[in-house]
Design a protein around this motif. Structure first.
Motif, short mmCIF file in Angstrom:
data_model
loop_
_atom_site.label_atom_id
_atom_site.label_comp_id
_atom_site.label_asym_id
_atom_site.label_seq_id
_atom_site.Cartn_x
_atom_site.Cartn_y
_atom_site.Cartn_z
N THR A 125 5.77 -6.16 -11.36
CA THR A 125 5.21 -4.88 -10.66
C THR A 125 4.11 -4.21 -11.28
O THR A 125 4.33 -3.87 -12.47
CB THR A 125 6.27 -4.05 -10.01
N VAL A 126 3.00 -3.99 -10.66
CA VAL A 126 1.73 -3.27 -11.26
C VAL A 126 1.51 -1.99 -10.41
O VAL A 126 1.38 -2.31 -9.16
CB VAL A 126 0.66 -4.15 -11.32
N ASP A 127 1.61 -1.00 -11.19
CA ASP A 127 1.34 0.39 -10.30
C ASP A 127 -0.36 0.48 -10.23
O ASP A 127 -1.12 0.38 -11.23
CB ASP A 127 1.38 1.49 -11.36
N ALA A 128 -0.97 -0.05 -8.92
CA ALA A 128 -2.43 -0.18 -8.94
C ALA A 128 -3.09 1.15 -8.39
O ALA A 128 -4.18 1.01 -7.67
CB ALA A 128 -2.46 -1.46 -7.71
N THR A 129 -2.76 2.16 -8.70
CA THR A 129 -2.96 3.15 -8.30
C THR A 129 -4.21 3.66 -8.83
O THR A 129 -4.52 3.41 -10.10
CB THR A 129 -2.20 4.81 -8.51
N SER A 130 -5.60 3.88 -8.12
CA SER A 130 -7.00 3.95 -8.67
C SER A 130 -7.50 2.59 -9.19
O SER A 130 -8.48 2.71 -9.93
CB SER A 130 -6.80 5.13 -9.54
N MET A 131 -6.84 1.67 -9.21
CA MET A 131 -7.14 0.29 -9.82
C MET A 131 -6.67 -0.85 -9.01
O MET A 131 -6.20 -1.78 -9.61
CB MET A 131 -7.13 0.23 -11.47
N HIS A 132 -7.34 -1.04 -7.75
CA HIS A 132 -6.66 -1.75 -6.85
C HIS A 132 -6.88 -3.29 -7.37
O HIS A 132 -6.35 -4.24 -7.58
CB HIS A 132 -7.09 -1.45 -5.34
N TYR A 133 -8.34 -3.14 -7.31
CA TYR A 133 -8.94 -4.61 -7.66
C TYR A 133 -8.60 -5.04 -9.14
O TYR A 133 -8.35 -6.30 -9.37
CB TYR A 133 -10.44 -4.85 -7.34
N GLU A 134 -8.49 -4.26 -10.08
CA GLU A 134 -8.36 -4.37 -11.40
C GLU A 134 -6.93 -5.15 -11.47
O GLU A 134 -6.48 -6.08 -12.16
CB GLU A 134 -8.24 -3.35 -12.33
N ALA A 135 -5.87 -4.60 -10.64
CA ALA A 135 -4.76 -4.98 -10.51
C ALA A 135 -4.64 -6.62 -9.91
O ALA A 135 -3.74 -7.41 -10.57
CB ALA A 135 -3.89 -4.22 -9.87
N TYR A 136 -5.42 -6.51 -8.93
CA TYR A 136 -5.42 -8.05 -8.36
C TYR A 136 -6.01 -9.20 -9.56
O TYR A 136 -5.41 -10.24 -9.59
CB TYR A 136 -6.37 -8.09 -7.22
N VAL A 137 -7.12 -8.65 -9.93
CA VAL A 137 -7.55 -9.51 -11.17
C VAL A 137 -6.56 -9.95 -12.17
O VAL A 137 -6.61 -11.13 -12.66
CB VAL A 137 -8.95 -8.97 -11.79
N PRO A 169 0.88 -1.14 -0.06
CA PRO A 169 -0.04 -0.05 0.06
C PRO A 169 0.81 1.23 -0.13
O PRO A 169 0.49 2.35 -0.54
CB PRO A 169 -0.85 -0.35 1.35
N SER A 170 1.95 1.32 0.60
CA SER A 170 2.99 2.43 0.71
C SER A 170 3.11 2.89 -0.68
O SER A 170 3.57 4.13 -1.01
CB SER A 170 3.96 2.33 1.53
N ARG A 171 3.23 1.82 -1.69
CA ARG A 171 3.87 2.39 -3.04
C ARG A 171 2.46 2.20 -4.15
O ARG A 171 3.01 2.44 -5.26
CB ARG A 171 4.88 1.40 -3.47
N GLN A 172 1.47 1.65 -3.41
CA GLN A 172 0.07 1.48 -4.37
C GLN A 172 0.69 0.81 -5.32
O GLN A 172 0.25 0.87 -6.61
CB GLN A 172 -0.26 2.91 -4.92
N GLU A 173 1.24 -0.55 -5.04
CA GLU A 173 1.66 -1.58 -5.79
C GLU A 173 1.21 -2.69 -5.51
O GLU A 173 1.00 -3.12 -4.31
CB GLU A 173 3.29 -1.64 -5.99
N MET A 174 1.10 -3.78 -6.32
CA MET A 174 1.05 -5.11 -6.34
C MET A 174 2.12 -5.76 -7.01
O MET A 174 2.62 -5.35 -8.18
CB MET A 174 -0.26 -5.69 -6.92
#
Length: 327
Positions: A83-95, A41-46
């Motif tokens: 590495t995925v920048d998940a900013t504003s798309m957390h669930y989409e990055a997870y999917v 979460p600190s980097r908004q990454e998955m």
């Protein structure tokens, strides 16, 4: 790291909770292939970590995706870290990561798994977006008119006359008249009028509606894309190139997104011009003032007008030879 023998699918709310609460976590996602999901979460990454078997995925075209081959403390061999920048798309990055793991579990190599999974997320993960079809068509119509008047007025006057991107009432302001350009892909000349002022003439200045019909060109030699039309106009500009580019940016155009505009168009018919006078079916502010009670409470007027069977006229120069001749 949390481990499980059977993967547990995270709900959208659960994924959001990790980022909202700042709770870093790592999960073993695969049951057949080792694959670890890290939430940062600190980097908004998955991040997805998996053994580096086979070739490295090609992700250069994605602004939100990065892949590196690395070594991990306490683990043998090389590992891929996606590495995925998940900013504003957390669930989409997870999917997306879950889809990659599904591919790996079915026996696909990492490169293929990433490529297949990214295909459905291309525009989202590249951080890019295109104009809507309606806005694309509208911009094409205005650029077709601009391209024509460049040869009649010269670049400084022509670009200066293009007022649409400046949120002025009408798209073009020429020496003797104003023009509102409307573009449609339909077989009929049906146009959307987006406000009560679009077809309201400025006092003392005639207003013409220029109706442009375009259609998909397929493989037609004369076909053009929005990108190629912009390039064609730029090639004719020198001193006014910067002003033209600024106008495009105001309308949402980005050069970095040029490859997203792949549809080829051609003119369906020769453009027509209609004088917007008292006989023209327009809804304007003064007309509403006369017939609508408590007029100040009415806003956001939008309507469609079909000019297919209305009498068209020859506009003054520089559009007199652009629109259909009455003869």
């Amino acid at each position: 790291m949390m481990a499980a023998t059977e993967r547990e699918h995270l709900s959208p709310d659960t994924v959001e909770d990790y980022f909202r609460l700042g709770a870093a976590a790592a999960f073993q996602m695969g049951t057949e292939v080792e694959s670890v999901l890290e939430i940062d979460p600190s980097r908004q990454e998955m991040r997805l970590i998996s053994p580096a078997l086979g070739g490295e995925p090609e992700v250069a075209g994605y602004e939100r995706i990065a892949v590196e081959r690395t070594s991990l403390i306490g683990r043998q061999g090389d590992w891929f870290q996606l590495t995925v920048d998940a900013t504003s798309m957390h669930y989409e990055a997870y999917v997306l990561i879950e889809s990659i793991v599904d591919q790996l579990e079915s026996g696909a190599p990492f490169r293929h798994a990433v490529s297949e999974s990214l295909s459905g997320f291309k525009d989202l993960l590249s951080g890019r977006s295109r104009l809507s079809d309606e806005k694309e068509a509208g911009l094409i119509g205005e650029l077709l008119v601009l391209h024509h008047v460049l040869g009649r007025l010269g670049e400084n006057t022509a670009v200066g006359a293009w007022l649409g991107p400046l949120s002025e009432e009408h798209d073009f302001g020429f020496q003797e008249f104003d023009a509102e350009v409307k573009t449609t892909r339909s077989e009929s000349r049906v146009h959307v009028i987006g406000s009560e002022s679009q077809l309201q003439p400025v006092p003392g200045r005639p207003l013409y509606l220029v109706s442009v019909q375009i259609t998909l060109a397929g493989a037609a030699a004369e076909g053009f894309t929005l990108t190629s039309l912009i390039s064609l106009i730029r090639a004719r500009l020198d001193l006014s190139r910067r002003a033209f580019d600024a106008q495009l940016e105001r309308l949402g155009w980005k050069d970095s997104d040029a490859d997203l505009y792949r549809k080829k168009y051609q003119l369906r018919s020769k453009p027509r011009s209609y004088l917007v006078d008292l006989a023209f079916p327009a809804i304007t502010g003064p007309q509403l003032d006369e017939v609508v009670p408590k007029r100040a409470l009415v806003s956001g007027v939008s309507y469609r007008v079909d000019v297919s069977h209305l009498p068209f006229v020859a506009p003054p120069t520089p559009l007199n030879d652009y629109c259909e001749d009455l003869a």
